[in-house]
Design an enzyme around this catalytic site. Structure first.
Site, PDB file in Angstrom:
ATOM      1  N   SER A 148       0.837  -1.202   0.000  1.00 41.97           N
ATOM      2  CA  SER A 148       0.000   0.000   0.000  1.00 41.97           C
ATOM      3  C   SER A 148       0.871   1.250   0.000  1.00 41.97           C
ATOM      4  O   SER A 148       0.664   2.171  -0.800  1.00 41.97           O
ATOM      5  CB  SER A 148      -0.905   0.020   1.238  1.00 41.97           C
ATOM      6  OG  SER A 148      -1.786  -1.078   1.235  1.00 41.97           O
ATOM      7  N   HIS A 178      -3.493   6.575   2.816  1.00 41.92           N
ATOM      8  CA  HIS A 178      -3.801   5.166   3.059  1.00 41.92           C
ATOM      9  C   HIS A 178      -5.179   4.996   3.709  1.00 41.92           C
ATOM     10  O   HIS A 178      -5.908   4.055   3.414  1.00 41.92           O
ATOM     11  CB  HIS A 178      -2.701   4.588   3.967  1.00 41.92           C
ATOM     12  CG  HIS A 178      -2.880   3.157   4.323  1.00 41.92           C
ATOM     13  ND1 HIS A 178      -3.162   2.740   5.594  1.00 41.92           N
ATOM     14  CD2 HIS A 178      -2.835   2.043   3.557  1.00 41.92           C
ATOM     15  CE1 HIS A 178      -3.273   1.418   5.603  1.00 41.92           C
ATOM     16  NE2 HIS A 178      -3.077   0.971   4.387  1.00 41.92           N
TER      17      HIS A 178
END
Lengths: 213, 213
Positions: B17, B43
């Site tokens: 991520s 995120h």
């Protein structure tokens, strides 16, 4: 400041917010009870174009509302989702649960080499029949839920699929949309999602567009 | 399915991520410690273009980190923010508080004709000196905070201004950015914001980019 004084009355803030959303968002494709859900979700994130990414299956709102009216629990994948649900809106004093911090979760996660978010889904099984599932954080939790249903776990009444992020979020929701296993669902397509969206959906199902100060 | 199996390992999910965010987001204008904050906030919402709306004052990260290291409390405007903060990342077992459900809040809100979110800010005063403030919900709370500081309330160490929505959110953050009253701040410009962004900022200040499964 020469700017007008900020609006502080909570009811007026809600009224104006919902009016702006109705004006700016493309809501025509939604049924009226779905519009209330979309409006509340847009309200929670500040983005009117979220409407374009909301996918709702036929009968989702009705099935989820009926389940809540009958006292179904709401199973949340994150404490933030649970704390975003407004308890007093629940029509039957429904339980709103997150089992992420259950002491058994860490062991399951280690054994299965997965996230705690996914591991807790195993603990939902005994309450899953007829429940409303609200996933606002972890793609792994949504995948695990679908796996358990495939393996014969009791079917929930409805699934809110709004995990967020860059790894697996879009894919897990695409999987739900492509094959919801016969369960009515709402999903937020793509990377966007989050606990505020999941809990806003639950709040809309329970209380429509009522404000909450 | 012929699709590859979903990634389930939490550390690997974080790693990938953050790598995607570093590749896609425009982070060059941020100092390294600000980049960690921006990455965690992106995120939390799944949108790399959030980077363009993050405004950070010089010294914000340092001031907030130093305050946390010295045991400063984190004052949150919503239970969702509080529950998004990862307690074990706090460097000094810091208190993370939300006073929205304090029994005095309803009375203050009625008397002042404002939201409960704003009313609770009055109750922060005694803990506000040197605190880290995390506003992820209500524009009225941010306005009230600025009013109290103008009226002589003790100065917090840092303000995270991320209220969300359509009425007052952008304006309250513009006011913070235009005149932060000498307090180091981070703000998310525009309608976007939310509890996940506010708590992600706190978590980045406390723990950098450490994963949390």
């Amino acid at each position: 400041m020469s700017a007008p004084a900020p609006i502080r009355d909570p009811a007026e803030i809600y009224r104006r917010s919902f009016a702006i959303i109705r004006e700016e968002a493309e809501l025509a494709r939604f049924a009226p009870d779905e519009q209330a859900i979309a409006i509340r979700m847009i309200h929670a994130c500040g983005m009117v174009d979220l409407a374009n990414d909301i996918v709702v299956s036929d009968g989702f709102a009705g099935a989820a509302r009926a389940a809540l009216a009958q006292g179904a629990p709401v199973l949340c994948d994150a404490e933030m989702v649970r704390h975003g649900v407004i308890a007093r809106l629940m029509p039957a004093g429904n339980e709103v649960l997150c089992l992420l911090n259950d002491p058994r979760v860490r062991e399951i996660a280690a054994r299965e080499a997965t996230t705690r978010s996914a591991a807790q889904v195993d603990l939902w099984a005994e309450r899953m029949a007829g429940a409303v599932i609200a996933i606002g954080n972890a793609p792994t939790a949504l995948y695990r839920l679908l796996d358990l249903i495939d393996a014969g776990a009791p079917r929930p009444a409805a699934i809110i699929g709004a995990p967020v992020g860059f790894v697996g979020a879009a894919e897990s929701k695409d999987e739900l949309i492509a094959d919801p296993r016969g369960v009515p669902f709402l999903a937020v397509r793509g990377r966007r999602g989050g606990s505020a969206l999941a809990s806003a959906c639950v709040n809309a199902l329970a209380g429509g567009l009522e404000g909450h100060g």
